[in-house]
Motif scaffolding. Structure first.
Motif, PDB file in Angstrom:
ATOM      1  N   ASN A  79       0.842  -1.192  -0.002  1.00 16.45           N
ATOM      2  CA  ASN A  79       0.123   0.004   0.057  1.00 16.45           C
ATOM      3  C   ASN A  79       0.910   1.315   0.034  1.00 16.45           C
ATOM      4  O   ASN A  79       0.320   2.103  -0.712  1.00 16.45           O
ATOM      5  N   ALA A  80       1.774   1.131   0.529  1.00 11.62           N
ATOM      6  CA  ALA A  80       2.767   2.420   0.793  1.00 11.62           C
ATOM      7  C   ALA A  80       3.389   2.643  -0.488  1.00 11.62           C
ATOM      8  O   ALA A  80       3.590   3.758  -1.140  1.00 11.62           O
ATOM      9  N   GLY A  81       4.076   1.448  -1.421  1.00  8.98           N
ATOM     10  CA  GLY A  81       4.527   1.622  -2.660  1.00  8.98           C
ATOM     11  C   GLY A  81       3.483   2.117  -3.602  1.00  8.98           C
ATOM     12  O   GLY A  81       3.745   2.863  -4.557  1.00  8.98           O
ATOM     13  N   LEU A  82       2.294   1.748  -3.595  1.00  8.74           N
ATOM     14  CA  LEU A  82       1.038   2.168  -4.623  1.00  8.74           C
ATOM     15  C   LEU A  82       0.915   3.536  -4.181  1.00  8.74           C
ATOM     16  O   LEU A  82       0.823   4.408  -5.199  1.00  8.74           O
ATOM     17  N   ASN A  83       0.704   4.009  -2.978  1.00  8.43           N
ATOM     18  CA  ASN A  83       0.848   5.373  -2.565  1.00  8.43           C
ATOM     19  C   ASN A  83       1.998   6.159  -3.284  1.00  8.43           C
ATOM     20  O   ASN A  83       1.652   7.281  -3.781  1.00  8.43           O
ATOM     21  N   TYR A  84       3.036   5.862  -3.148  1.00 10.89           N
ATOM     22  CA  TYR A  84       4.233   6.386  -3.739  1.00 10.89           C
ATOM     23  C   TYR A  84       4.097   6.638  -5.364  1.00 10.89           C
ATOM     24  O   TYR A  84       4.190   7.693  -5.903  1.00 10.89           O
ATOM     25  N   ILE A  85       3.696   5.649  -5.825  1.00 13.39           N
ATOM     26  CA  ILE A  85       3.467   5.497  -7.415  1.00 13.39           C
ATOM     27  C   ILE A  85       2.460   6.596  -7.693  1.00 13.39           C
ATOM     28  O   ILE A  85       2.566   7.363  -8.768  1.00 13.39           O
ATOM     29  N   LEU A  86       1.373   6.447  -7.163  1.00 10.82           N
ATOM     30  CA  LEU A  86       0.105   7.464  -7.419  1.00 10.82           C
ATOM     31  C   LEU A  86       0.661   8.901  -6.990  1.00 10.82           C
ATOM     32  O   LEU A  86      -0.061   9.782  -7.829  1.00 10.82           O
ATOM     33  N   THR A  87       1.405   9.062  -6.271  1.00  6.42           N
ATOM     34  CA  THR A  87       1.539  10.657  -5.684  1.00  6.42           C
ATOM     35  C   THR A  87       2.947  11.086  -6.383  1.00  6.42           C
ATOM     36  O   THR A  87       3.080  12.292  -6.169  1.00  6.42           O
ATOM     37  N   THR A  88       3.493  10.506  -7.427  1.00  3.93           N
ATOM     38  CA  THR A  88       4.760  11.111  -8.085  1.00  3.93           C
ATOM     39  C   THR A  88       4.557  10.945  -9.657  1.00  3.93           C
ATOM     40  O   THR A  88       5.606  11.279 -10.025  1.00  3.93           O
ATOM     41  N   ARG A  89       3.401  10.921 -10.094  1.00  2.00           N
ATOM     42  CA  ARG A  89       3.209  11.206 -11.304  1.00  2.00           C
ATOM     43  C   ARG A  89       3.752  12.586 -11.890  1.00  2.00           C
ATOM     44  O   ARG A  89       3.611  13.397 -11.059  1.00  2.00           O
ATOM     45  N   ARG A  90       4.036  12.789 -12.934  1.00  5.65           N
ATOM     46  CA  ARG A  90       4.668  14.033 -13.551  1.00  5.65           C
ATOM     47  C   ARG A  90       3.322  14.704 -14.101  1.00  5.65           C
ATOM     48  O   ARG A  90       2.337  14.082 -14.197  1.00  5.65           O
ATOM     49  N   ASN A  91       3.527  15.988 -14.538  1.00  2.00           N
ATOM     50  CA  ASN A  91       2.591  16.835 -14.962  1.00  2.00           C
ATOM     51  C   ASN A  91       1.799  16.096 -16.144  1.00  2.00           C
ATOM     52  O   ASN A  91       0.662  16.237 -16.438  1.00  2.00           O
ATOM     53  N   ASP A  92       2.482  15.338 -16.918  1.00  2.52           N
ATOM     54  CA  ASP A  92       2.055  14.823 -18.337  1.00  2.52           C
ATOM     55  C   ASP A  92       1.348  13.527 -17.801  1.00  2.52           C
ATOM     56  O   ASP A  92       0.705  12.875 -19.033  1.00  2.52           O
ATOM     57  N   GLY A  93       1.212  13.109 -16.831  1.00  2.33           N
ATOM     58  CA  GLY A  93       0.506  11.789 -16.230  1.00  2.33           C
ATOM     59  C   GLY A  93       1.277  10.703 -16.209  1.00  2.33           C
ATOM     60  O   GLY A  93       0.726   9.836 -15.843  1.00  2.33           O
ATOM     61  N   GLY A  94       2.522  10.816 -16.732  1.00  2.00           N
ATOM     62  CA  GLY A  94       3.494   9.553 -16.670  1.00  2.00           C
ATOM     63  C   GLY A  94       4.476   9.655 -15.623  1.00  2.00           C
ATOM     64  O   GLY A  94       4.595  10.518 -14.783  1.00  2.00           O
TER      65      GLY A  94
END
Length: 186
Positions: A157-172
Motif C-alpha cells: 500500500n505504501a508503494g502504491l501510494n508512492y507511485i500514485l503521488t509521483t506522477r509527472r505533470n504529463d501523467g506519466g
C-alpha cells in the motif's frame, strides 16, 4: 478471446500434454478452468511446483548476488536476466503465489529496502551509502509482489501510494530519478 483460447487449447491439448512445459500446461488450464478446484489444474500445479527449474528459481531468490539478499550489499541489477526482479515477475506471471512457494523470507528483503515514502530502493539500510531509487523499480516490484499475494500488506500500500503521488505533470513517470520531478509537460 477466451473462446478462441479454449478452441486453440482443445485442438492442441494432446500436443501440450506430450511436449508442453509444466508452466504452459498450468497457464492454459488455469485460464480455461472456471474452478480452481479442478483436479487437472491441481495436477498441473503440482507438476509445476516440483519442476527442477521452478525449484531452482525459488532457490535463486535467496542467492546473495542475484537474489533479494543482494539488496543489502551490491544489488542485482534489474537489467540482468536471472536477477530476482525477473524471477519474481516470471513466477507471478505464470500464476503462482506466496501460498504455493516458500518466498516470504525473500520478499522480506524487498520490504526492508523500502523507504518511508513507499518507494523500493537499493541499499537503504547501508550506512554512509547513497541509495539508488527509481520509480520504475518500485512499479516493477509492486506488480510482482502484488500478483504473488502481498496486496494486503503495508509495504504494498505504501508503494502504491508512492507511485500514485509521483506522477509527472504529463501523467506519466520517468525511470531516471533525476528527471522525475518538475519535468515539462510532454
Amino acid at each position: 478471446m477466451k473462446r478462441k483460447l479454449k478452441i486453440f487449447f482443445n485442438e492442441n491439448k494432446k500436443l501440450l500434454a506430450e511436449r508442453g512445459e509444466p508452466y504452459s500446461k498450468y497457464i492454459f488450464t488455469s485460464e480455461l478452468q472456471n474452478s480452481s478446484k479442478s483436479s487437472e489444474l491441481h495436477k498441473f500445479k503440482d507438476s509445476l511446483l516440483n519442476d527442477k527449474r521452478i525449484i531452482r528459481l525459488i532457490r535463486n531468490l535467496y542467492d546473495k548476488k542475484l537474489g533479494t539478499p543482494s539488496l543489502e550489499a551490491s544489488a542485482a541489477s534489474h537489467r540482468v536476466y536471472g536477477s530476482f526482479y525477473w524471477v519474481l515477475r516470471f513466477l507471478a506471471d505464470i500464476g503462482l503465489s506466496r501460498d504455493d512457494m516458500p518466498i516470504d523470507d525473500a520478499i522480506k528483503f524487498i520490504f526492508l529496502n523500502q523507504m518511508p515514502d513507499g518507494q523500493f530502493t537499493i541499499g537503504y539500510r547501508r550506512r554512509n551509502r547513497i541509495t539508488v531509487t527509481a520509480v520504475c523499480m518500485t512499479a516493477h516490484l509492486l506488480y510482482s509482489i502484488g500478483k504473488l499475494g502481498y496486496v494486503n500488506t503495508r509495504a504494498f500500500n505504501a508503494g502504491l501510494n508512492y507511485i500514485l503521488t509521483t506522477r509527472r505533470n504529463d501523467g506519466g513517470w520517468h525511470c531516471d530519478w533525476r528527471k522525475q520531478p518538475g519535468e515539462k509537460d510532454e
